[in-house]
Design an enzyme around this catalytic site. Structure first.
Site, short mmCIF file in Angstrom:
data_model
loop_
_atom_site.label_atom_id
_atom_site.label_comp_id
_atom_site.label_asym_id
_atom_site.label_seq_id
_atom_site.Cartn_x
_atom_site.Cartn_y
_atom_site.Cartn_z
N LYS A 218 -12.92 2.33 -14.39
CA LYS A 218 -12.96 3.87 -14.47
C LYS A 218 -14.35 4.35 -14.77
O LYS A 218 -14.67 3.83 -16.03
CB LYS A 218 -11.73 4.22 -15.15
CG LYS A 218 -11.57 5.75 -15.08
CD LYS A 218 -10.36 6.36 -15.64
CE LYS A 218 -10.15 8.02 -15.42
NZ LYS A 218 -8.84 8.36 -16.11
N SER B 283 -5.75 10.82 -13.35
CA SER B 283 -7.06 11.13 -12.81
C SER B 283 -7.82 9.73 -12.53
O SER B 283 -8.86 9.64 -12.15
CB SER B 283 -8.07 11.70 -14.08
OG SER B 283 -7.94 10.76 -15.33
N SER C 108 -2.67 9.83 -16.82
CA SER C 108 -3.74 9.30 -15.82
C SER C 108 -3.84 7.86 -15.54
O SER C 108 -4.25 7.36 -14.34
CB SER C 108 -5.28 9.56 -16.20
OG SER C 108 -5.29 10.81 -15.92
N1 GLN Z 1 -3.41 15.14 -15.60
C1 GLN Z 1 -3.26 15.39 -16.99
C2 GLN Z 1 -4.55 16.18 -17.39
O1 GLN Z 1 -5.35 16.81 -16.28
C3 GLN Z 1 -3.86 13.91 -17.61
C4 GLN Z 1 -4.90 13.30 -17.17
C5 GLN Z 1 -5.29 12.18 -17.98
O2 GLN Z 1 -4.22 11.44 -18.30
N2 GLN Z 1 -6.63 11.89 -18.20
O3 GLN Z 1 -4.99 16.45 -18.63
#
Ligand code: GLN
Length: 462
Positions: A72, A146, A171
């Site tokens: 990532k 994400s 994410s």
């Molecule tokens: N969707 C969640 C957020 O926008 C989690 C994102 C993540 O775990 N990086 O904060």
């Protein structure tokens, strides 16, 4: 080829690592042309493969010998642009490896490139960035986020491969669910955060995505453990097979607001657990179901807004010609290079921490966080694991995402924010298909009990 078979063959020297790396990169590039899973590819990969081959030839036993690994974008890889999906960090090439990456490389992993993600991890669809990954099962749908590129690539790769991803509030779980792969998020602190580009420091965790539980377990064993560079790091994980007797089915996650296809699918999988002699009972978790989302977004945005303060055009990230006074200059750079969602979170997070509002928002969210941890801890007195769907829906179409309000966006994370807020390890496995799209089931374990999760993952495999 399964990663396990690949590693067995590589260890005895029956795989040409250099040739395999060439092939894997070529395939990944082809997939990327259609699906947008990578921001960049590692130009040093072949040289690294030659080095690994040399070490194998010398008789070194490497646990990840020559395995292609995608990473990532928010996790630093030496010499490879690492921008966390943001324009403000474009061109940043770290001079060091994140500890997790360093440990994988020591065991022979070959880094293929950096995968697409929401800017700084802000999102659930990987659409808050400049390159949208497409769902491997239906290109008109998102991968989730994400860590979207990591999940899509894991599903699409027909060669041995894993992806290293990151979760703040879900994410890893969300895209694993939408793409039908395994997503393992460890206990907070299990893997060092050194070299991870911060979203929210008290929540961020590096984890792994794979097609089989074996490689997820092995990657976690290699990456985890104490690190002088991260004061929150914990002991390493070393798997022991566990007997799972009783799971608690989180009642609130299977009632209203969830897609019927997802509900039926996950219920069926839970019933099938009985075939393994596992007792499944309903449990109510009103705090984590009712308040975790609000508490999570206040804490995550508060921390994010302080983390992003450093990108002001002076020391870190993009810079412009110095024009006007400093305030004008900072606003100019930040307005130009941050995406809309990052700006929204800076404003909301700053507001929640501001004097006069801090007690009403940030501190209240912190108190709730403690109560939610206590609620989970109590549940683990009785249950080995907790279970719920991972996401309330299947992967949405890009056309539908466009029409969602920010609040509807955040609501997607209703089932994943709880364990993330409490720092609990959790695992998403594929529960089957609904409407020809994958459905994910989420298992949550007590702190440091990743072996319960891995044991559950093993049961799902033939
Ligand atoms: N969707 C969640 C957020 O926008 C989690 C994102 C993540 O775990 N990086 O904060």
């Amino acid at each position: 080829m399964k990663a396990q078979d690949f590693l067995d063959d590589a260890a005895i020297g029956s795989i040409d690592i250099v040739e395999n790396t060439h092939k894997a990169l070529r395939k990944a590039q082809q997939i990327d042309n259609d699906y947008n899973y990578f921001y960049n590819f590692n130009e040093d990969a072949i040289r690294q493969a030659e080095e690994i081959q040399r070490r194998i030839n010398e008789g070194q036993r490497l646990r990840f010998a020559g395995l292609p690994v995608s990473v990532k974008d928010c996790i630093c890889v030496k010499g490879l642009e690492s921008a966390a999906g943001s324009r403000i960090l474009q061109g940043y090439r770290p001079l060091f490896d994140a500890t997790a990456i360093k440990r994988l490389k020591q065991e022979g992993a070959i880094i293929m490139g950096k995968t697409t993600q929401d800017e700084f991890g802000f999102g659930s669809f990987s659409t808050n960035t400049h390159k949208f990954p497409k769902n491997p099962h239906d290109m008109s749908r998102c991968t989730g986020g994400s860590s979207g590129g990591s999940a899509g690539m894991t599903a699409k790769a027909d060669f041995a491969h894993i992806s290293i991803a990151e979760s703040t509030g879900g994410s890893i779980a969300c895209p694993a669910s939408f793409c039908g792969v395994i997503g393992l998020t460890p206990t907070y602190g299990r893997v060092s955060r050194y070299g991870l580009i911060d979203y929210a420091n008290s929540l961020d965790k590096i984890g792994v995505m794979g097609k089989n539980i074996f490689e997820c377990k092995l990657a976690l064993e290699i990456m985890s453990g104490k690190d002088d560079k991260d004061g929150t790091s914990l002991d390493a994980f070393s798997h022991q097979k566990r007997k799972i007797r009783k799971v608690g089915v989180i009642k609130e996650t299977l009632s209203e607001g969830i897609d019927e296809g997802v509900r039926i699918n996950v219920m069926r999988t839970i019933q099938n657990l009985e075939d393994f002699g596992i007792v499944a009972e309903e449990i109510s978790l009103p705090l984590s179901s009712g308040y975790a989302l609000a508490a999570y977004y206040i804490i995550a945005m508060s921390e994010a807004s302080t983390n992003l303060a450093k990108y002001c055009g002076l020391r870190y990230g993009a810079a412009e010609k110095l024009d006007g006074n400093f305030n004008e200059y900072f606003s100019n750079v930040r307005s130009k290079y941050f995406g809309d969602e990052a700006k929204r979170r800076i404003i909301l997070g700053t507001f929640a921490r501001q004097s006069g509002f801090r007690e009403a928002f940030y501190l209240k969210a912190m108190k709730l966080r403690t109560l939610i941890i206590e609620e989970y801890k109590k549940a683990f007195n009785e249950y080995d694991l907790l279970v719920s769907p991972t996401m309330p829906v299947i992967a949405p179409k890009f056309s539908a995402i466009q029409n969602l309000t920010p609040m509807q966006n955040y609501l997607m994370d209703i089932m994943t924010v709880g364990p993330n807020l409490a720092g609990l390890p959790h695992l998403t496995l594929n529960s089957g298909m609904s409407n020809s799209m994958p459905v994910g089931i989420q298992f949550i374990a007590d702190h440091m009990k990743e072996d319960m999760l891995v044991s559950m993952g093993e049961m799902f495999e033939p």
